[in-house]
Design a protein around this motif. Structure first.
Motif, PDB file in Angstrom:
ATOM      1  N   SER A 140      -9.921  -3.798  -5.615  1.00  0.00           N
ATOM      2  CA  SER A 140     -10.134  -3.017  -4.393  1.00  0.00           C
ATOM      3  C   SER A 140      -9.121  -3.451  -3.335  1.00  0.00           C
ATOM      4  O   SER A 140      -9.033  -2.839  -2.274  1.00  0.00           O
ATOM      5  CB  SER A 140     -11.562  -3.196  -3.865  1.00  0.00           C
ATOM      6  OG  SER A 140     -11.757  -4.509  -3.380  1.00  0.00           O
ATOM      7  N   TYR A 152     -14.506  -4.234  -9.769  1.00  0.00           N
ATOM      8  CA  TYR A 152     -14.318  -2.948  -9.102  1.00  0.00           C
ATOM      9  C   TYR A 152     -13.500  -2.016 -10.001  1.00  0.00           C
ATOM     10  O   TYR A 152     -12.674  -2.471 -10.780  1.00  0.00           O
ATOM     11  CB  TYR A 152     -13.581  -3.121  -7.769  1.00  0.00           C
ATOM     12  CG  TYR A 152     -14.356  -3.924  -6.749  1.00  0.00           C
ATOM     13  CD1 TYR A 152     -15.183  -3.302  -5.821  1.00  0.00           C
ATOM     14  CD2 TYR A 152     -14.262  -5.306  -6.722  1.00  0.00           C
ATOM     15  CE1 TYR A 152     -15.899  -4.031  -4.889  1.00  0.00           C
ATOM     16  CE2 TYR A 152     -14.978  -6.054  -5.787  1.00  0.00           C
ATOM     17  CZ  TYR A 152     -15.786  -5.418  -4.881  1.00  0.00           C
ATOM     18  OH  TYR A 152     -16.496  -6.152  -3.973  1.00  0.00           O
ATOM     19  N   GLU A 191       0.820  -1.212   0.000  1.00  0.00           N
ATOM     20  CA  GLU A 191       0.000   0.000   0.000  1.00  0.00           C
ATOM     21  C   GLU A 191       0.855   1.264   0.000  1.00  0.00           C
ATOM     22  O   GLU A 191       1.761   1.431   0.811  1.00  0.00           O
ATOM     23  CB  GLU A 191      -0.905  -0.019   1.243  1.00  0.00           C
ATOM     24  CG  GLU A 191      -1.864   1.137   1.324  1.00  0.00           C
ATOM     25  CD  GLU A 191      -2.745   1.252   0.103  1.00  0.00           C
ATOM     26  OE1 GLU A 191      -2.637   2.299  -0.584  1.00  0.00           O
ATOM     27  OE2 GLU A 191      -3.512   0.319  -0.175  1.00  0.00           O
ATOM     28  N   LYS A 207      -3.901   4.060   4.765  1.00  0.00           N
ATOM     29  CA  LYS A 207      -4.250   2.652   4.565  1.00  0.00           C
ATOM     30  C   LYS A 207      -3.126   1.733   5.049  1.00  0.00           C
ATOM     31  O   LYS A 207      -3.390   0.675   5.627  1.00  0.00           O
ATOM     32  CB  LYS A 207      -4.548   2.378   3.082  1.00  0.00           C
ATOM     33  CG  LYS A 207      -5.847   2.977   2.581  1.00  0.00           C
ATOM     34  CD  LYS A 207      -6.094   2.605   1.136  1.00  0.00           C
ATOM     35  CE  LYS A 207      -7.407   3.179   0.621  1.00  0.00           C
ATOM     36  NZ  LYS A 207      -7.622   2.832  -0.811  1.00  0.00           N
ATOM     37  N   SER A 247     -14.679  -3.895 -17.122  1.00  0.00           N
ATOM     38  CA  SER A 247     -15.486  -3.996 -15.918  1.00  0.00           C
ATOM     39  C   SER A 247     -16.324  -5.274 -15.966  1.00  0.00           C
ATOM     40  O   SER A 247     -17.138  -5.457 -16.872  1.00  0.00           O
ATOM     41  CB  SER A 247     -16.412  -2.777 -15.797  1.00  0.00           C
ATOM     42  OG  SER A 247     -17.220  -2.892 -14.650  1.00  0.00           O
ATOM     43  N   ASN A 277     -10.716   0.954  -9.933  1.00  0.00           N
ATOM     44  CA  ASN A 277      -9.715   1.565  -9.069  1.00  0.00           C
ATOM     45  C   ASN A 277      -9.185   2.818  -9.752  1.00  0.00           C
ATOM     46  O   ASN A 277      -8.682   2.754 -10.877  1.00  0.00           O
ATOM     47  CB  ASN A 277      -8.585   0.563  -8.806  1.00  0.00           C
ATOM     48  CG  ASN A 277      -7.486   1.128  -7.936  1.00  0.00           C
ATOM     49  OD1 ASN A 277      -6.628   1.874  -8.403  1.00  0.00           O
ATOM     50  ND2 ASN A 277      -7.506   0.776  -6.660  1.00  0.00           N
ATOM     51  N   SER A 311     -11.848  -6.484 -13.682  1.00  0.00           N
ATOM     52  CA  SER A 311     -12.272  -6.541 -12.287  1.00  0.00           C
ATOM     53  C   SER A 311     -13.712  -6.067 -12.194  1.00  0.00           C
ATOM     54  O   SER A 311     -14.192  -5.341 -13.065  1.00  0.00           O
ATOM     55  CB  SER A 311     -11.382  -5.652 -11.413  1.00  0.00           C
ATOM     56  OG  SER A 311     -11.803  -5.696 -10.060  1.00  0.00           O
ATOM     57  N   SER A 326      -5.194  -3.942  -2.300  1.00  0.00           N
ATOM     58  CA  SER A 326      -3.933  -3.308  -2.690  1.00  0.00           C
ATOM     59  C   SER A 326      -2.933  -4.300  -3.294  1.00  0.00           C
ATOM     60  O   SER A 326      -2.146  -3.937  -4.172  1.00  0.00           O
ATOM     61  CB  SER A 326      -3.300  -2.594  -1.494  1.00  0.00           C
ATOM     62  OG  SER A 326      -3.104  -3.466  -0.408  1.00  0.00           O
ATOM     63  N   ASN A 363      -9.508  -8.764  -7.935  1.00  0.00           N
ATOM     64  CA  ASN A 363     -10.274  -7.772  -7.183  1.00  0.00           C
ATOM     65  C   ASN A 363      -9.377  -6.569  -6.896  1.00  0.00           C
ATOM     66  O   ASN A 363      -8.574  -6.595  -5.967  1.00  0.00           O
ATOM     67  CB  ASN A 363     -10.771  -8.413  -5.883  1.00  0.00           C
ATOM     68  CG  ASN A 363     -11.505  -7.428  -4.989  1.00  0.00           C
ATOM     69  OD1 ASN A 363     -11.729  -6.279  -5.363  1.00  0.00           O
ATOM     70  ND2 ASN A 363     -11.873  -7.870  -3.804  1.00  0.00           N
TER      71      ASN A 363
END
Length: 377
Positions: A216, A244, A139, A144, A263, A246, A242, A218, A214
Motif C-alpha cells: 500500500s 495488502y 508515485e 498522490k 496474500s 495492490n 503482502s 508507493s 507493504n
C-alpha cells in the motif's frame, strides 16, 4: 516499585509483518520482559484488535483514525491530524507516567499542550519529510504525488515539535546525525527492535525468490515493479507477498507465469514463505532509516540480495549480496540458486546481529527515562 510507561502507536503492531510495526511489537516484548508495565494506546484502522498485545501490556486502548477528508485540509500533517483524539489525551492523563510516542504521527497531544506535565519521548522511525519526498518521487499518480509533496512540507514544519520533548530515540546512525544536529544531546540512537530468534530452516532447499513488503506504500510498489520487470522473462519463480492487494501490481503479475502474488494472512504465513524461499530480494529506492524487513529477513530467511539503498551504513552489508541493476540481480540470482545455504552463514549472522539486541536497546530506553522520571525509578 513497578516501572510504568505509556506507549502510543500509529498502528496495530500485530501481526508484525511490515517495517514500522515490527519495531513497535518487539519493543513491547523487550520492555515487558524487563518488567515494564505498559499502558498501550493504538490507532486501529483495518488490522483489528489483537489479543496478542494483552500478553505484554497492562492495558490496551484502541482509537479510530479521524475523517480522512477533513484531515486533508489541515495545516498539520495528514498522518498527525488523523490521529488527533480526545479519548487518547483523557486516557493518558489518567495515569501520570512518562509517554513514548511512536513516530511524529502520534504526537498531537504534545502540540495541543493538553498533557499533565508527563515526560515525553518520541521514537523517530524516519526523517519523515525526507521519507515523503521519496514517496512523491516513486508515485505515478498525480494526485498522490502532489499529496506526498504537500505532506513532506507539512512534516518538515511540524518536526519542530521535537524541541518540546524530553528525548528522541533515533533508529539508524545516519538519522541520529540529523536529529542530534537539530535537537541536541537528547537524541539517542536506539537500534531497531525485531525478532531475535533465528528461524532459518536449513532442512528445506528453497525453490523460489521472495519479495515481501507493504504494497500500500508507493516505495514498495516501485520496488515490486522493478522486480517484476527484472524476472519476467527469466526461468526463475518470483513470489511477491503482502497483507495488502495492490491493483497495479495485480495487473502486472497476471501477465507472467513465473510470478505470483501471495496474500499474507498472518505472521506464520510469512514465516512459511521464508522457510521455502531460497533467495530474498530487497531493493529499495529510498535510503531513509533502516529497513526493518531487512533485519527480519536475516533472522528468518536464507540468501539475501539487496541494493545499496537497502544496506549501506546499516552494519549489515557483509550479510547480503549486493545488486543494483536488473542485470546484477539476475547474475546474483543465478549464482545463489546453485548454492546450498550453509549453517556457517547463520552463525556469522548471529555474531553481527548481536549488535541489534532488542533487550539491550530496551535497557537503553529504560536507563534514559530512569534518569528523568520518578515513575521508572
Amino acid at each position: 516499585m513497578v516501572k510504568k510507561l505509556h506507549i502510543v502507536s500509529f498502528d496495530v503492531p500485530y501481526p508484525a509483518n511490515y517495517g514500522g510495526v515490527i519495531d513497535v511489537f518487539y519493543k513491547l516484548k523487550a520492555l515487558h520482559s524487563l518488567g515494564i508495565e505498559i499502558y498501550f494506546h493504538v490507532f486501529e484502522y483495518g488490522r483489528g484488535e489483537q489479543k496478542e498485545l494483552n500478553k505484554y501490556c497492562k492495558e490496551v486502548f484502541y482509537y479510530p483514525r479521524n475523517s480522512f477528508i477533513k484531515s486533508f485540509l489541515s495545516v498539520d500533517p495528514f498522518i498527525v491530524k488523523t490521529r488527533a483524539n480526545d479519548d487518547l489525551i483523557k486516557n493518558i492523563n489518567k495515569y501520570d507516567f512518562p509517554i513514548l510516542f511512536e513516530g511524529l504521527h502520534t504526537t498531537i497531544p504534545i502540540q495541543l499542550e493538553k498533557l499533565n506535565g508527563q515526560k515525553t519521548y518520541v521514537r523517530a522511525h524516519n526523517i519523515e519529510h525526507n521519507f515523503y519526498k521519496g514517496l512523491a518521487k516513486s508515485e505515478s499518480n498525480v494526485f498522490k504525488r502532489n499529496f506526498f509533496k504537500q505532506e513532506a512540507e507539512k512534516l518538515k514544519r511540524y518536526e519542530k515539535i521535537l524541541l518540546n520533548v524530553d528525548g528522541v530515540f533515533t533508529i539508524s546512525p545516519n538519522e541520529q546525525k540529523y536529529f542530534r544536529k537539530k535537537y541536541g544531546v537528547k537524541c539517542k540512537y536506539i537500534p531497531a527492535f525485531h525478532d531475535t530468534e533465528i528461524h532459518t530452516n536449513l532442512e528445506v532447499k528453497g525453490n523460489f525468490i521472495l519479495y515481501h513488503g507493504n504494497v500500500s506504500v508507493s516505495e514498495n510498489v516501485k520496488a515490486a515493479l522493478f522486480l517484476i520487470d527484472t524476472y519476467k522473462d527469466s526461468i526463475y519463480q518470483l513470489v511477491i507477498a503482502s497483507s495488502y492487494v495492490n491493483d497495479q501490481l495485480a495487473i502486472e503479475i497476471v501477465k507472467h507465469k513465473n510470478i505470483r502474488f501471495h496474500s499474507l494472512q498472518g505472521e506464520d504465513d510469512l514465516n512459511r514463505l521464508f522457510e521455502n524461499a531460497h533467495i530474498n530480494v530487497l531493493p529499495t529506492f529510498q535510503n531513509t532509516g533502516i529497513k526493518l524487513k531487512l533485519l527480519n529477513t536475516l533472522y528468518q530467511g536464507k540468501f539475501v540480495i539487496a541494493n545499496d539503498f537497502m544496506v549501506d551504513d546499516t552494519g549489515l552489508e557483509s550479510l547480503c549480496e549486493k545488486a543494483n541493476t536488473k542485470e546484477e540481480f539476475l547474475t546474483k540470482t543465478k549464482e545463489l540458486l546453485d548454492k546450498t545455504f550453509d549453517p556457517k552463514i547463520v552463525e556469522t549472522r548471529k555474531k553481527i546481529l548481536h549488535n541489534f539486541s532488542p533487550i539491550e536497546s530496551a535497557k537503553k530506553i529504560i536507563d534514559i527515562i530512569l534518569t528523568r522520571d520518578r515513575h521508572l525509578k
